[in-house]
Design a protein around this motif. Structure first.
Motif, PDB file in Angstrom:
ATOM      1  N   MET A  99      -7.921 -24.586 -43.752  1.00  0.00           N
ATOM      2  CA  MET A  99      -9.443 -24.609 -43.272  1.00  0.00           C
ATOM      3  C   MET A  99      -9.761 -25.215 -41.631  1.00  0.00           C
ATOM      4  O   MET A  99     -10.695 -26.367 -40.905  1.00  0.00           O
ATOM      5  N   GLU A 100      -8.632 -24.108 -41.563  1.00  0.00           N
ATOM      6  CA  GLU A 100      -8.811 -24.170 -39.795  1.00  0.00           C
ATOM      7  C   GLU A 100     -10.812 -23.485 -39.616  1.00  0.00           C
ATOM      8  O   GLU A 100     -10.938 -22.301 -40.420  1.00  0.00           O
ATOM      9  N   PRO A 101     -11.004 -23.950 -38.750  1.00  0.00           N
ATOM     10  CA  PRO A 101     -11.021 -24.394 -38.241  1.00  0.00           C
ATOM     11  C   PRO A 101     -11.397 -25.869 -37.813  1.00  0.00           C
ATOM     12  O   PRO A 101     -11.399 -27.028 -37.214  1.00  0.00           O
ATOM     13  N   THR A 102     -12.086 -26.319 -39.145  1.00  0.00           N
ATOM     14  CA  THR A 102     -13.255 -27.910 -39.502  1.00  0.00           C
ATOM     15  C   THR A 102     -11.715 -28.723 -39.648  1.00  0.00           C
ATOM     16  O   THR A 102     -11.660 -29.727 -39.040  1.00  0.00           O
ATOM     17  N   LEU A 103     -10.733 -28.337 -40.184  1.00  0.00           N
ATOM     18  CA  LEU A 103      -8.793 -29.465 -40.521  1.00  0.00           C
ATOM     19  C   LEU A 103      -8.025 -28.806 -39.952  1.00  0.00           C
ATOM     20  O   LEU A 103      -8.004 -27.207 -40.121  1.00  0.00           O
ATOM     21  N   GLN A 104      -7.275 -29.098 -39.142  1.00  0.00           N
ATOM     22  CA  GLN A 104      -6.152 -28.660 -38.081  1.00  0.00           C
ATOM     23  C   GLN A 104      -4.755 -29.203 -39.158  1.00  0.00           C
ATOM     24  O   GLN A 104      -4.754 -30.757 -39.911  1.00  0.00           O
ATOM     25  N   VAL A 105      -3.591 -28.534 -39.294  1.00  0.00           N
ATOM     26  CA  VAL A 105      -2.404 -29.052 -39.599  1.00  0.00           C
ATOM     27  C   VAL A 105      -1.718 -30.454 -38.745  1.00  0.00           C
ATOM     28  O   VAL A 105      -2.023 -30.998 -38.195  1.00  0.00           O
ATOM     29  N   GLY A 106      -1.823 -31.021 -39.204  1.00  0.00           N
ATOM     30  CA  GLY A 106      -1.518 -32.799 -39.187  1.00  0.00           C
ATOM     31  C   GLY A 106      -2.690 -33.618 -39.473  1.00  0.00           C
ATOM     32  O   GLY A 106      -2.873 -35.054 -38.893  1.00  0.00           O
ATOM     33  N   ASP A 107      -3.698 -32.867 -39.439  1.00  0.00           N
ATOM     34  CA  ASP A 107      -5.264 -33.992 -39.624  1.00  0.00           C
ATOM     35  C   ASP A 107      -5.126 -35.207 -40.153  1.00  0.00           C
ATOM     36  O   ASP A 107      -3.890 -34.705 -41.818  1.00  0.00           O
ATOM     37  N   ARG A 108      -5.028 -36.915 -40.325  1.00  0.00           N
ATOM     38  CA  ARG A 108      -5.233 -37.374 -41.467  1.00  0.00           C
ATOM     39  C   ARG A 108      -6.602 -37.566 -42.048  1.00  0.00           C
ATOM     40  O   ARG A 108      -7.289 -38.374 -40.976  1.00  0.00           O
TER      41      ARG A 108
END
Length: 290
Positions: A99-108
């Motif tokens: 889901m990048e760039p909206t959500l990045q790895v490690g986002d909660r």
């Protein structure tokens, strides 16, 4: 004549005797004992000396916070968080870059579980978390129920990766929509209207896989924003569900990024579908159906 006063000398022993006699007086029983202030202060001094000892003993006996009370409070807090995450807001850990760039790895992210509870349904452009069982993955029972329960609790608090059946994607088509890739300019069209997907990862094409589908009622066509790294509805066109996610499998809408603090914000919305009309009442007469 010597007019100066003559000082009489007193025998020191007389002072001693008088002091001894004044210091000892008989009590009611006829026995001699200490007299004067010293006799009155004796018992008071003894009581005062005992008071600190009694206070210290009382302080030791006074009940303090016990481990049982601490455990009870901790358990109540955990139970409250689990109920909150089950019915209202649930944190999810983003494990991949689909889901990048909206959500990045490690986002909660915090998923609003009330968004679709009162008659509302997912709309085009919404970022949703859903259970992909039966549409993206086959249902597989866990071998160890205790491990599964612990994992579910940690995932519900956002402390572990979500289940392998949970996914986060963006809704591109809802029930009745015809979604096509792509037009002559390489854009996805929904109900014949091209969509400017500014949220797609820079450098990615809207899709490298051509498709032309009509979303059945009560289902969703979903895609990741990082199209070249996302396994989404396109990858399940040949499966039993045709890549369509049942609306009743949607957990909720991703509304906030809660962690890390540097990315603390709402999940950005989009007006990319503002010009897309509702599907025709009679349905689409042409094009393959998913």
């Amino acid at each position: 004549m010597d007019t100066e006063a003559q000082h009489t000398e007193r025998d020191p022993s007389s002072d001693t005797e008088e002091g001894s006699r004044s210091a000892r007086v008989p009590d009611d029983s006829g026995r001699e004992g200490p007299a004067g202030p010293a006799a009155a202060e004796g018992p008071l001094e003894s009581a005062a000396a005992e008071e600190p000892l009694e206070s210290a003993a009382a302080e030791e006996r006074r009940p303090g916070p016990s481990w049982r009370r601490t455990a009870l409070v901790g358990g109540a807090c955990v139970a409250f968080l689990l109920l909150l995450s089950h019915f209202v807001i649930q944190p999810f850990l983003i494990p991949s870059g689909s889901m990048e760039p909206t959500l990045q790895v490690g986002d909660r992210i915090l998923v609003n579980k009330l968004a679709y509870r009162f008659g509302n349904e997912p709309a085009r452009g919404d970022v949703v978390v859903f259970d992909g069982t039966g549409s993206f993955v086959d249902e597989q029972p866990r071998d160890n129920p205790v491990t599964g329960l612990l994992h579910d609790g940690a995932a519900a608090l956002g402390l572990a990766e979500p289940d392998e059946t949970d996914f986060v994607k963006r809704v591109v088509g809802t029930g009745g929509d015809r979604v096509v890739c792509c037009d002559k300019d390489g854009r996805i069209t929904v109900n014949g209207v091209p969509v400017e997907e500014r949220y797609v990862m820079l450098g990615d094409r809207p899709s490298s896989v051509p498709f032309d589908i009509v979303v059945p009622p009560g289902r969703l066509w979903v895609m990741g924003d990082h199209r070249s790294q996302s396994s989404d509805s396109r990858d399940h066109l040949g499966s039993a569900g045709g890549g369509m996610v049942p609306v009743d499998r949607v957990v909720g809408r991703a509304d906030w990024i809660a962690w890390p603090f540097g990315r603390w914000s709402t999940v950005p919305g989009t007006d990319a579908f503002a010009a897309v009309p509702a599907p025709p009442a009679g349905g689409h007469g042409a094009g393959p159906h998913g």
